[in-house]
Write a protein that holds these residues in place. Structure first.
Motif, PDB file in Angstrom:
ATOM      1  N   THR A 226       0.862  -1.174   0.000  1.00 56.34           N
ATOM      2  CA  THR A 226       0.000   0.000   0.000  1.00 56.34           C
ATOM      3  C   THR A 226       0.900   1.224   0.000  1.00 56.34           C
ATOM      4  OG1 THR A 226      -1.671  -1.194   1.290  1.00 56.34           O
ATOM      5  CG2 THR A 226      -1.859   1.206   1.185  1.00 56.34           C
ATOM      6  N   GLY A 227       1.003   1.888  -1.134  1.00 56.00           N
ATOM      7  CA  GLY A 227       2.002   2.949  -1.253  1.00 56.00           C
ATOM      8  C   GLY A 227       3.374   2.298  -1.203  1.00 56.00           C
ATOM      9  N   ARG A 228       4.129   2.607  -0.156  1.00 55.61           N
ATOM     10  CA  ARG A 228       5.401   1.911   0.078  1.00 55.61           C
ATOM     11  C   ARG A 228       5.312   0.915   1.236  1.00 55.61           C
ATOM     12  NH1 ARG A 228       7.085   7.225  -0.851  1.00 55.61           N
ATOM     13  NH2 ARG A 228       8.283   7.510  -2.775  1.00 55.61           N
ATOM     14  N   ALA A 229       4.218   0.948   1.993  1.00 55.71           N
ATOM     15  CA  ALA A 229       4.061   0.047   3.130  1.00 55.71           C
ATOM     16  C   ALA A 229       3.887  -1.385   2.639  1.00 55.71           C
ATOM     17  CB  ALA A 229       2.859   0.472   3.968  1.00 55.71           C
TER      18      ALA A 229
ATOM     19  N   ILE B 108       6.773   2.793   8.554  1.00 57.17           N
ATOM     20  CA  ILE B 108       6.154   1.705   7.799  1.00 57.17           C
ATOM     21  C   ILE B 108       5.639   2.241   6.467  1.00 57.17           C
ATOM     22  CG2 ILE B 108       4.124   0.189   7.715  1.00 57.17           C
ATOM     23  CD1 ILE B 108       4.515  -0.278  10.722  1.00 57.17           C
ATOM     24  N   GLU B 109       5.070   3.432   6.504  1.00 57.14           N
ATOM     25  CA  GLU B 109       4.530   4.048   5.301  1.00 57.14           C
ATOM     26  C   GLU B 109       5.621   4.347   4.270  1.00 57.14           C
ATOM     27  OE1 GLU B 109       0.580   6.828   4.969  1.00 57.14           O
ATOM     28  OE2 GLU B 109       2.242   7.552   6.207  1.00 57.14           O
TER      29      GLU B 109
ATOM     30  N   PHE C 234       1.574  -4.114  16.835  1.00 55.18           N
ATOM     31  CA  PHE C 234       2.038  -4.532  15.511  1.00 55.18           C
ATOM     32  C   PHE C 234       1.061  -5.504  14.866  1.00 55.18           C
ATOM     33  CE2 PHE C 234       6.030  -2.644  16.795  1.00 55.18           C
ATOM     34  CZ  PHE C 234       6.523  -2.142  15.605  1.00 55.18           C
ATOM     35  N   CYS C 235       0.392  -6.317  15.667  1.00 44.90           N
ATOM     36  CA  CYS C 235      -0.648  -7.193  15.112  1.00 44.90           C
ATOM     37  C   CYS C 235      -1.762  -6.353  14.490  1.00 44.90           C
ATOM     38  CB  CYS C 235      -1.219  -8.094  16.206  1.00 44.90           C
ATOM     39  SG  CYS C 235      -0.111  -9.389  16.779  1.00 44.90           S
ATOM     40  N   SER C 236      -2.143  -5.283  15.177  1.00 43.30           N
ATOM     41  CA  SER C 236      -3.187  -4.407  14.645  1.00 43.30           C
ATOM     42  C   SER C 236      -2.732  -3.694  13.381  1.00 43.30           C
ATOM     43  CB  SER C 236      -3.601  -3.370  15.702  1.00 43.30           C
ATOM     44  OG  SER C 236      -4.356  -3.974  16.729  1.00 43.30           O
ATOM     45  N   VAL C 237      -1.450  -3.334  13.332  1.00 36.55           N
ATOM     46  CA  VAL C 237      -0.921  -2.690  12.125  1.00 36.55           C
ATOM     47  C   VAL C 237      -1.080  -3.614  10.925  1.00 36.55           C
ATOM     48  CG1 VAL C 237       1.164  -1.820  10.997  1.00 36.55           C
ATOM     49  CG2 VAL C 237       0.707  -1.226  13.380  1.00 36.55           C
TER      50      VAL C 237
ATOM     51  N   LYS D  48      -7.293  -0.594   6.066  1.00 38.45           N
ATOM     52  CA  LYS D  48      -7.657   0.418   7.056  1.00 38.45           C
ATOM     53  C   LYS D  48      -6.425   1.071   7.697  1.00 38.45           C
ATOM     54  CE  LYS D  48     -12.170  -0.371   6.946  1.00 38.45           C
ATOM     55  NZ  LYS D  48     -13.152   0.676   6.579  1.00 38.45           N
ATOM     56  N   PHE D  49      -5.286   1.019   7.014  1.00 37.24           N
ATOM     57  CA  PHE D  49      -4.050   1.548   7.595  1.00 37.24           C
ATOM     58  C   PHE D  49      -4.192   3.029   7.954  1.00 37.24           C
ATOM     59  CE2 PHE D  49       0.172   3.506   7.259  1.00 37.24           C
ATOM     60  CZ  PHE D  49       0.885   2.726   8.155  1.00 37.24           C
ATOM     61  N   GLN D  50      -4.800   3.817   7.097  1.00 34.66           N
ATOM     62  CA  GLN D  50      -4.954   5.243   7.361  1.00 34.66           C
ATOM     63  C   GLN D  50      -5.899   5.493   8.540  1.00 34.66           C
ATOM     64  OE1 GLN D  50      -3.108   7.672   6.162  1.00 34.66           O
ATOM     65  NE2 GLN D  50      -1.997   6.157   4.919  1.00 34.66           N
TER      66      GLN D  50
END
Length: 426
Positions: A17-20, A271-272, A402-405, A413-415
């Motif tokens: 997602t993007g660079r993530a 991460i992004e 980190f699990c939620s990330v 839903k990262f944003q």
């Protein structure tokens, strides 16, 4: 002699997602069945032991990463003992079925600049300064017998910004160290299969950072450490631009590590920009301040409260007996300069009669069995149990973050998660 484990670093990216990057490193551990999901973090240790914890208490923590982080600076002075022991730091420290990653320095302790040369890199342990040549570095790694190791590098350049000349010198030295270490390892039966993590240096000079990335990627490395981004005077915006430029030069099939970046909002920013793996020094530093992590990362709203605005966990409504906090007048002996908005300081007097768990809803051992008031009592009494309980809580909450990330990235839903985390920084 210690049995050699499967150490191949096979990274599979499932979503970008993007660079993530969302993915998994497979074929880990003695059985080769363990995996390390990315984005993720490593289990931080000091002298190869989890801070404040025994191996039994570590087992009570959910979500402990399968890769343990040890630091050369804290272990170098024990080289003679480990050489005589012959079975490596994993068995010596009683570590179980975990992979070991060794960094040069402990991210918690910033070394004084000005001591690296074209031939040596200096590290500081409890016994003082130790100069490492490539030969000395390889002999130390032979005694430690880790699975992944950061290669020797000159990582001083970004501490307070640097000149173009110093940045170039940093890259030249690091590439020379990498070439020499790879050559020595290829001739060593113990180390020839160890995965080398190449350090990307060059300070805040983008041209040198890109040269470091391109040249390091040409070598036989299993991953990359984006070194020197912590504790520098470079603005966050410039750091992000520099990071984006560097990660764009790195191959997609190898993980990117970073040290010293731990605040939840900063982690999401990196991460992004394409960073995969972080250390877990932040929960330790929070514990050392006598604080408990106290933030929410549940980005999926409860159906019963859907439509209500999200608010930070640390709200005035959450304070004991409705008492408003006056940070200027209360407990002046507490140093608040490093306390972040993602934690509460349990040394504060307002927690003396607060009998709620550290974080309502948390399932860690501390929150299930003890209260804020009890941990406050332990801290004021200087009981060792305070550090143990705080470390259990802080580690578990951080690992679950980190699990939620990863789940948020999988759900698209990262944003939403990033907005929630940033909302708690105010």
């Amino acid at each position: 002699m210690e049995k050699r484990w499967q150490m191949a670093m096979k990274l599979t990216i499932s979503k970008v997602t993007g660079r993530a990057r969302l993915g998994v490193i497979t074929s880990l551990g003695q059985s080769g069945e363990k995996t390390l999901e990315v984005p993720g973090c490593l289990l931080y240790t000091r002298t190869a032991s989890p801070p404040h914890l025994t191996h039994d208490t570590l087992q009570s923590i959910a979500g402990v990463p399968p890769v343990t982080h040890v630091t050369l600076s804290t272990l170098a002075e024990h080289q003679e003992v480990l050489e005589e022991y012959k079975d490596g730091i994993r068995k010596f420290a009683g570590l179980s079925d975990t992979l070991l990653y060794c960094s040069i320095n402990d991210p918690v302790t910033l070394n004084p600049p000005g001591y690296n040369t074209t031939k040596t890199v200096s590290v500081w342990g409890s016994g003082g300064r130790l100069e490492l040549t490539p030969q000395k570095f390889i002999s130390l790694q032979r005694a430690l017998r880790v699975d992944w190791m950061q290669c020797l590098s000159d990582g001083e350049a970004m501490a307070d910004g640097c000149s173009r000349k110093r940045a170039k010198k940093s890259v030249d030295r690091s590439l020379a160290f990498l070439d020499e270490c790879l050559k020595l390892m290829s001739e060593d039966e113990v180390l020839k299969e160890t995965v080398v993590i190449g350090a990307i240096e060059g300070g805040d000079v983008q041209e040198e950072r890109l040269r470091s990335a391109r040249e390091t990627a040409k070598r036989s490395v299993g991953g990359f450490l984006l070194d020197g981004f912590q504790g520098s005077s470079v603005s966050p915006e410039n750091k992000m631009a520099l990071m984006a430029a560097v990660t764009a030069e790195l191959p997609e099939d190898k993980p990117r590590f970073i040290h010293g970046i731990g605040r939840p909002d900063e982690v999401l920013d990196y991460i992004e920009q394409g960073v995969d793996l972080f250390d877990s020094t932040f929960p330790y530093e929070v514990t050392e301040r006598g604080c408990a992590l106290c933030f929410t990362h549940q980005y999926q709203p409860d159906p019963e409260t859907a439509g209500e605005p999200q608010r930070p966990v640390r709200d005035k409504e959450e304070l004991c007996n409705g008492e408003e906090k006056n940070e200027e007048s209360e407990d002046p002996e507490i140093d608040r300069s490093k306390i972040t908005s993602y934690e509460i300081c349990l040394k504060e007097k307002r927690f003396r009669e607060d009998f709620r768990p550290l974080l309502p809803g948390c399932t860690c051992y501390c929150c299930r069995h003890h209260s804020r008031a009890y941990v406050h009592h332990l801290l004021t009494s200087k009981e060792l149990l305070a550090g143990i309980l705080l470390m259990i809580h802080n580690f578990q909450l951080y690992f679950s973050f980190f699990c939620s990330v990863r789940q948020a990235m999988s759900d698209g839903k990262f944003q939403d998660l990033k907005q929630m985390i940033r909302g708690q920084a105010s």
